[in-house]
Design a protein around this motif. Sequence first.
Motif, short mmCIF file in Angstrom:
data_model
loop_
_atom_site.label_atom_id
_atom_site.label_comp_id
_atom_site.label_asym_id
_atom_site.label_seq_id
_atom_site.Cartn_x
_atom_site.Cartn_y
_atom_site.Cartn_z
N GLY A 182 0.82 -1.24 -0.15
CA GLY A 182 -0.10 -0.06 0.07
C GLY A 182 0.83 1.23 -0.05
O GLY A 182 0.40 2.44 -0.40
N ASN A 186 -2.38 2.13 -2.72
CA ASN A 186 -3.30 1.45 -1.69
C ASN A 186 -4.25 0.29 -2.56
O ASN A 186 -4.78 -0.57 -2.17
CB ASN A 186 -4.38 2.32 -1.25
CG ASN A 186 -3.51 3.30 -0.16
OD1 ASN A 186 -3.82 4.50 -0.14
ND2 ASN A 186 -2.69 2.60 0.59
N SER A 210 -5.85 1.61 3.45
CA SER A 210 -5.74 3.01 3.29
C SER A 210 -4.95 3.79 4.24
O SER A 210 -4.55 5.02 4.11
CB SER A 210 -6.93 3.79 2.81
OG SER A 210 -7.81 3.61 3.92
N CYS A 214 -0.14 6.17 0.48
CA CYS A 214 0.33 5.78 -0.98
C CYS A 214 1.45 6.78 -1.38
O CYS A 214 1.53 8.06 -0.69
CB CYS A 214 -0.69 5.45 -1.76
SG CYS A 214 -1.93 7.05 -2.13
#
Length: 459
Positions: A182, A186, A210, A214
């Motif tokens: 991620g 993500n 998340s 990222c």
Amino acid sequence: MDNFDELLVLIDEIKVDNQHNLRDEMVKSIYNSAEDIARKVVTKDESKKINIDSKIDDLLTSKLTGFPIMFILLGLVFWITIVGSNYPSDMLATFLFNIEDKLTNIFISINAPNWIHEILVLGVYRTLAWVVAVMLPPMAIFFPCFTLLEDLGYLPRVAFNLDKLFKKCGAHGKQSLTMCMGFGCNAAGVMACRIIDSPRERLIAMITNSFVPCNGRFPLLIALSSIFIVASSKYDTILSALFVSFLVLIGIAITLISSWILSKTMLKGIPSSFTLELPPYRRPQVGKILYTSLIDRTIFVLGRAILVAAPAGLIIWILANTHIGGISILSHAALFLDPFAKAIGLDGFIIMAFILGMPANEIVIPILIMSYMSEGAMLELDSLEAMKELFISNGWTYLTALNVMLFSLLHFPCGTTLWTIRKESGSFKWAAVSAIMPTTIGIIVCFTLTQIVNLFGLL
């Protein structure tokens, strides 16, 4: 009756614990028996060869050295990605915006209406150009580095080290691998959740992916930490990197906490067994690494981002250029959201930038600059100092910058990631949970921090 109900609950908990312990004990017993048999029938000539793999594993999976080595290697990949992507990003941006100039000349030569030029070139194409220029170089560096560690056989050692920590949170050890993926993207991290066999634990990994930033969020975190949080000094680059690393650790901590909450509420269940036979170290296959990282991951994720960003550019242009009572729809929406935004240490334009930046986190800062400068197309300033002056003139403080970074870290995933969660989970429900849960946490964190600072007059 109440005591009887409590007794039934207690019995169920004991059953779950016993099942979990029994499974672990069975696996442990099988491996112990296999080792005993091997020890009795297999002989080794220790004088001829030292088992190098075993010696390396003693370092990489040790409680004393395993975690420091893991953080150093992942930090090195992260540093290579950030440093290495700057120059190609600038080159790619220059190339793509030169194409924008040529497109403008074409529209002028055919006498196309101005509004068509602005929608298609300044709206749709400019958004696509920013997304590609910011996303492609970091992914093209991060994914090969990550795939190299995978091909060498190191990533299973990472999962081995983190398994116990994730198991305590009701999650799976392999979630550590998807979490690391991620950092590049993500959406790619969500796709990597396929390696988790348990549907329940796969969902936990997808929903919480998340919380690690990222490559689309790193430019915002790095820029704001450089111009607001870190004082000017000869060590500002190092201090800025340390502060961003601290934010990453916050994201990892919230990943673990959120995984535990989900495992105790919406996604209850018994943690699955993670019996991992560590594969031997092997020589990396360059062709396989390049194909897997660039074709299967980079191009695939970038393609989805482009499909989401194109209509976003159109919507952003319409909102910024459609006026009601002499004020754009974008400004009206920002004024409406301003009271709520102030309560969590932001402002209405910041909230609108995050909302309109859902298709791709890379465009949040350009949208914010466009909003503050009352321009009809996305802009980017020439220097960080100019950006700082613009933000301060619009009421920013150090608290505002910190809240923007925290909200960037903890808000809803980008449209590409949500789309990927919908595809991977087969349900809009889990995509909605993946958007609502982090945003709620982000609001709570920013509100709490703002109220504490205001209460004690820390600003």
